[in-house]
Design a protein around this motif. Structure first.
Motif, PDB file in Angstrom:
ATOM      1  N   THR A  55       0.838  -1.211   0.000  1.00  0.00           N
ATOM      2  CA  THR A  55       0.000   0.000   0.000  1.00  0.00           C
ATOM      3  C   THR A  55       0.868   1.255   0.000  1.00  0.00           C
ATOM      4  O   THR A  55       1.930   1.278   0.635  1.00  0.00           O
ATOM      5  CB  THR A  55      -0.916  -0.001   1.252  1.00  0.00           C
ATOM      6  N   ARG A  56       0.413   2.289  -0.742  1.00  0.00           N
ATOM      7  CA  ARG A  56       1.180   3.541  -0.768  1.00  0.00           C
ATOM      8  C   ARG A  56       1.365   4.058   0.651  1.00  0.00           C
ATOM      9  O   ARG A  56       0.442   4.028   1.459  1.00  0.00           O
ATOM     10  CB  ARG A  56       0.420   4.575  -1.626  1.00  0.00           C
ATOM     11  N   ARG A  57       2.559   4.524   0.930  1.00  0.00           N
ATOM     12  CA  ARG A  57       2.951   4.807   2.316  1.00  0.00           C
ATOM     13  C   ARG A  57       1.979   5.759   3.042  1.00  0.00           C
ATOM     14  O   ARG A  57       1.651   5.550   4.200  1.00  0.00           O
ATOM     15  CB  ARG A  57       4.366   5.404   2.289  1.00  0.00           C
ATOM     16  N   ALA A 158      -8.551  -2.253  -3.181  1.00  0.00           N
ATOM     17  CA  ALA A 158      -7.463  -1.302  -3.401  1.00  0.00           C
ATOM     18  C   ALA A 158      -6.690  -1.728  -4.641  1.00  0.00           C
ATOM     19  O   ALA A 158      -6.435  -2.912  -4.835  1.00  0.00           O
ATOM     20  CB  ALA A 158      -6.544  -1.279  -2.191  1.00  0.00           C
ATOM     21  N   GLU A 159      -6.367  -0.740  -5.476  1.00  0.00           N
ATOM     22  CA  GLU A 159      -5.620  -1.023  -6.714  1.00  0.00           C
ATOM     23  C   GLU A 159      -4.615   0.103  -6.953  1.00  0.00           C
ATOM     24  O   GLU A 159      -4.771   1.195  -6.400  1.00  0.00           O
ATOM     25  CB  GLU A 159      -6.588  -1.079  -7.909  1.00  0.00           C
ATOM     26  N   PRO A 160      -3.614  -0.139  -7.807  1.00  0.00           N
ATOM     27  CA  PRO A 160      -2.708   0.956  -8.192  1.00  0.00           C
ATOM     28  C   PRO A 160      -3.445   1.995  -9.057  1.00  0.00           C
ATOM     29  O   PRO A 160      -4.598   1.805  -9.410  1.00  0.00           O
ATOM     30  CB  PRO A 160      -1.621   0.248  -9.002  1.00  0.00           C
ATOM     31  N   CYS A 161      -2.734   3.087  -9.400  1.00  0.00           N
ATOM     32  CA  CYS A 161      -3.378   4.225 -10.070  1.00  0.00           C
ATOM     33  C   CYS A 161      -3.902   3.944 -11.484  1.00  0.00           C
ATOM     34  O   CYS A 161      -4.915   4.520 -11.890  1.00  0.00           O
ATOM     35  CB  CYS A 161      -2.394   5.387 -10.153  1.00  0.00           C
ATOM     36  N   GLY A 163      -5.911   3.097 -14.455  1.00  0.00           N
ATOM     37  CA  GLY A 163      -7.324   2.732 -14.563  1.00  0.00           C
ATOM     38  C   GLY A 163      -8.220   3.468 -13.581  1.00  0.00           C
ATOM     39  O   GLY A 163      -9.428   3.233 -13.544  1.00  0.00           O
ATOM     40  N   CYS A 164      -7.643   4.379 -12.793  1.00  0.00           N
ATOM     41  CA  CYS A 164      -8.448   5.140 -11.815  1.00  0.00           C
ATOM     42  C   CYS A 164      -8.914   6.443 -12.474  1.00  0.00           C
ATOM     43  O   CYS A 164      -8.147   7.101 -13.192  1.00  0.00           O
ATOM     44  CB  CYS A 164      -7.590   5.445 -10.584  1.00  0.00           C
ATOM     45  N   VAL A 165     -10.137   6.851 -12.210  1.00  0.00           N
ATOM     46  CA  VAL A 165     -10.671   8.081 -12.824  1.00  0.00           C
ATOM     47  C   VAL A 165      -9.890   9.325 -12.404  1.00  0.00           C
ATOM     48  O   VAL A 165      -9.906  10.327 -13.105  1.00  0.00           O
ATOM     49  CB  VAL A 165     -12.167   8.324 -12.467  1.00  0.00           C
ATOM     50  N   HIS A 166      -9.255   9.255 -11.256  1.00  0.00           N
ATOM     51  CA  HIS A 166      -8.543  10.438 -10.740  1.00  0.00           C
ATOM     52  C   HIS A 166      -7.106  10.547 -11.282  1.00  0.00           C
ATOM     53  O   HIS A 166      -6.419  11.511 -10.999  1.00  0.00           O
ATOM     54  CB  HIS A 166      -8.474  10.383  -9.201  1.00  0.00           C
ATOM     55  N   PHE A 167      -6.668   9.554 -12.010  1.00  0.00           N
ATOM     56  CA  PHE A 167      -5.256   9.466 -12.412  1.00  0.00           C
ATOM     57  C   PHE A 167      -4.975  10.299 -13.666  1.00  0.00           C
ATOM     58  O   PHE A 167      -5.652  10.153 -14.686  1.00  0.00           O
ATOM     59  CB  PHE A 167      -4.921   8.006 -12.682  1.00  0.00           C
ATOM     60  N   ARG A 168      -3.969  11.164 -13.583  1.00  0.00           N
ATOM     61  CA  ARG A 168      -3.521  11.952 -14.735  1.00  0.00           C
ATOM     62  C   ARG A 168      -2.043  11.605 -14.962  1.00  0.00           C
ATOM     63  O   ARG A 168      -1.162  12.188 -14.331  1.00  0.00           O
ATOM     64  CB  ARG A 168      -3.687  13.461 -14.483  1.00  0.00           C
ATOM     65  N   GLN A 181      -6.078  13.672  -9.007  1.00  0.00           N
ATOM     66  CA  GLN A 181      -7.035  14.745  -8.760  1.00  0.00           C
ATOM     67  C   GLN A 181      -7.778  14.571  -7.437  1.00  0.00           C
ATOM     68  O   GLN A 181      -8.337  15.522  -6.922  1.00  0.00           O
ATOM     69  CB  GLN A 181      -8.046  14.799  -9.907  1.00  0.00           C
ATOM     70  N   ALA A 182      -7.774  13.352  -6.893  1.00  0.00           N
ATOM     71  CA  ALA A 182      -8.492  13.127  -5.630  1.00  0.00           C
ATOM     72  C   ALA A 182      -7.691  13.674  -4.450  1.00  0.00           C
ATOM     73  O   ALA A 182      -8.224  14.389  -3.604  1.00  0.00           O
ATOM     74  CB  ALA A 182      -8.761  11.645  -5.430  1.00  0.00           C
ATOM     75  N   ILE A 183      -6.408  13.338  -4.410  1.00  0.00           N
ATOM     76  CA  ILE A 183      -5.598  13.807  -3.269  1.00  0.00           C
ATOM     77  C   ILE A 183      -4.820  15.081  -3.617  1.00  0.00           C
ATOM     78  O   ILE A 183      -4.105  15.621  -2.791  1.00  0.00           O
ATOM     79  CB  ILE A 183      -4.634  12.702  -2.761  1.00  0.00           C
ATOM     80  N   LYS A 184      -4.964  15.512  -4.871  1.00  0.00           N
ATOM     81  CA  LYS A 184      -4.381  16.773  -5.345  1.00  0.00           C
ATOM     82  C   LYS A 184      -2.889  16.858  -5.070  1.00  0.00           C
ATOM     83  O   LYS A 184      -2.402  17.803  -4.441  1.00  0.00           O
ATOM     84  CB  LYS A 184      -5.104  17.979  -4.731  1.00  0.00           C
ATOM     85  N   TYR A 186       1.187  15.407  -6.817  1.00  0.00           N
ATOM     86  CA  TYR A 186       1.947  14.658  -7.811  1.00  0.00           C
ATOM     87  C   TYR A 186       2.452  13.358  -7.196  1.00  0.00           C
ATOM     88  O   TYR A 186       2.689  13.277  -5.985  1.00  0.00           O
ATOM     89  CB  TYR A 186       3.102  15.514  -8.346  1.00  0.00           C
ATOM     90  N   LEU A 187       2.611  12.349  -8.057  1.00  0.00           N
ATOM     91  CA  LEU A 187       3.021  11.023  -7.584  1.00  0.00           C
ATOM     92  C   LEU A 187       4.222  10.546  -8.387  1.00  0.00           C
ATOM     93  O   LEU A 187       4.294  10.772  -9.610  1.00  0.00           O
ATOM     94  CB  LEU A 187       1.886  10.013  -7.807  1.00  0.00           C
ATOM     95  N   SER A 188       5.126   9.851  -7.720  1.00  0.00           N
ATOM     96  CA  SER A 188       6.240   9.224  -8.438  1.00  0.00           C
ATOM     97  C   SER A 188       5.716   7.960  -9.122  1.00  0.00           C
ATOM     98  O   SER A 188       4.605   7.481  -8.808  1.00  0.00           O
ATOM     99  CB  SER A 188       7.356   8.855  -7.465  1.00  0.00           C
ATOM    100  N   GLU A 195      -0.808  -0.028  -4.079  1.00  0.00           N
ATOM    101  CA  GLU A 195      -2.257  -0.101  -3.941  1.00  0.00           C
ATOM    102  C   GLU A 195      -2.791   1.130  -3.206  1.00  0.00           C
ATOM    103  O   GLU A 195      -2.145   1.629  -2.284  1.00  0.00           O
ATOM    104  CB  GLU A 195      -2.644  -1.372  -3.187  1.00  0.00           C
ATOM    105  N   CYS A 196      -3.968   1.571  -3.648  1.00  0.00           N
ATOM    106  CA  CYS A 196      -4.598   2.746  -3.045  1.00  0.00           C
ATOM    107  C   CYS A 196      -6.063   2.414  -2.753  1.00  0.00           C
ATOM    108  O   CYS A 196      -6.802   2.007  -3.641  1.00  0.00           O
ATOM    109  CB  CYS A 196      -4.516   3.919  -4.025  1.00  0.00           C
ATOM    110  N   PRO A 197      -6.501   2.593  -1.512  1.00  0.00           N
ATOM    111  CA  PRO A 197      -7.888   2.256  -1.163  1.00  0.00           C
ATOM    112  C   PRO A 197      -8.910   3.218  -1.761  1.00  0.00           C
ATOM    113  O   PRO A 197     -10.097   2.940  -1.749  1.00  0.00           O
ATOM    114  CB  PRO A 197      -7.901   2.337   0.375  1.00  0.00           C
ATOM    115  N   GLU A 198      -8.408   4.370  -2.308  1.00  0.00           N
ATOM    116  CA  GLU A 198      -9.332   5.341  -2.919  1.00  0.00           C
ATOM    117  C   GLU A 198      -9.525   5.073  -4.398  1.00  0.00           C
ATOM    118  O   GLU A 198     -10.221   5.822  -5.077  1.00  0.00           O
ATOM    119  CB  GLU A 198      -8.780   6.781  -2.760  1.00  0.00           C
ATOM    120  N   HIS A 199      -8.888   4.036  -4.916  1.00  0.00           N
ATOM    121  CA  HIS A 199      -8.966   3.755  -6.356  1.00  0.00           C
ATOM    122  C   HIS A 199     -10.424   3.711  -6.812  1.00  0.00           C
ATOM    123  O   HIS A 199     -11.244   2.976  -6.267  1.00  0.00           O
ATOM    124  CB  HIS A 199      -8.292   2.415  -6.652  1.00  0.00           C
ATOM    125  N   ALA A 200     -10.723   4.520  -7.845  1.00  0.00           N
ATOM    126  CA  ALA A 200     -12.085   4.525  -8.404  1.00  0.00           C
ATOM    127  C   ALA A 200     -11.979   4.090  -9.853  1.00  0.00           C
ATOM    128  O   ALA A 200     -11.450   4.838 -10.687  1.00  0.00           O
ATOM    129  CB  ALA A 200     -12.684   5.919  -8.308  1.00  0.00           C
TER     130      ALA A 200
END
Ligand code: SF4
Length: 216
Positions: A55-57, A158-161, A163-168, A181-184, A186-188, A195-200
């Motif tokens: 899971t992401r830290r 929970a899934e990685p980014c 395929g998530c609607v919030h992922f740019r 866009q959900a947690i506003k 940038y991500l490495s 894995e992210c429990p907010e994955h949509a």
């Protein structure tokens, strides 16, 4: 209607499938115990270590652990305390919100994770002889069940980014090229792979095809 009634099952494919899932759950419980014994941990302790590792830290919290393994916050605290006593995890308050407790693996915890990398292999090997076309339908069917249980609040997926609607993806040229866009922030690349429990999921079919995983 009862899935435990063999006569009713005979006439009803939904009851037969529900019973098959029930039996699988029992077998999985037994296999999980069998694969956890060699490292001297319970299945739920193994799941906790794997949750922290995958899971992401910034979201590897006790609260998300509780949702991931489908238990109460108090029970999750008890599991974490057991792992703290064994020196396998450490906890710290989240900087942005000190009410949230984040978990990390210790060096010993990482050593154990290396030993349990193939945890679940007995279940995995049961899938080995399924032909691809059967596997495709099976995955879609199972995904639909997971999705339905998720919507009813019985599990968290929970899934990685990807395929998530919030992922740019790839919107910046730095070492944090992706944006959520959900947690506003940038991500490495490495963070986006966790894995992210907010994955949509961007569409239900994608969710169904994946069949889901636990928050994990
Ligand atoms: S909400 Fe979606 S895009 Fe944002 S971090 Fe979680 S999985 Fe990645």
């Amino acid at each position: 209607m009862s899935l435990f009634d063999p006569q009713q099952r005979k006439e009803n494919p939904r009851l037969r499938s529900a019973m098959a899932l029930f039996r699988l759950a029992q077998a999985i419980k037994k296999m999980s115990q069998m694969e956890s014994d060699p490292v001297g941990l319970s299945p739920v302790q193994v799941q906790t270590l794997l949750f922290v590792y995958h899971t992401r830290r910034d979201v590897a919290s006790v609260g998300n652990l509780a949702k991931s393994i489908g238990t109460t916050h108090a029970t999750a605290v008890g599991i974490v305390n057991g792992l703290l006593a064994k020196g396998l995890v450490q906890k710290q308050a989240k900087q942005e919100d000190r009410r949230i407790t984040l978990l990390q693996l210790t060096e010993s915890g990482r050593d154990v994770v290396a030993k349990i990398e193939d945890w679940g292999k007995t279940l995995q090997s049961a899938m080995d002889h399924l032909p691809d076309e059967v596997l495709d339908s099976f995955e879609i069917g199972l995904g639909a069940i997971v999705s339905s249980l998720q919507k009813a609040g019985h599990l968290v997926v929970a899934e990685p980014c990807h395929g998530c609607v919030h992922f740019r993806p790839n919107v910046a040229g730095s070492d944090q090229p992706h944006y959520c866009q959900a947690i506003k922030r940038y991500l490495s690349f490495a963070e986006s792979q966790k894995e992210c429990p907010e994955h949509a999921p961007s569409c239900d079919l994608g969710q169904e095809k994946r069949g889901g995983s636990v928050e994990r």
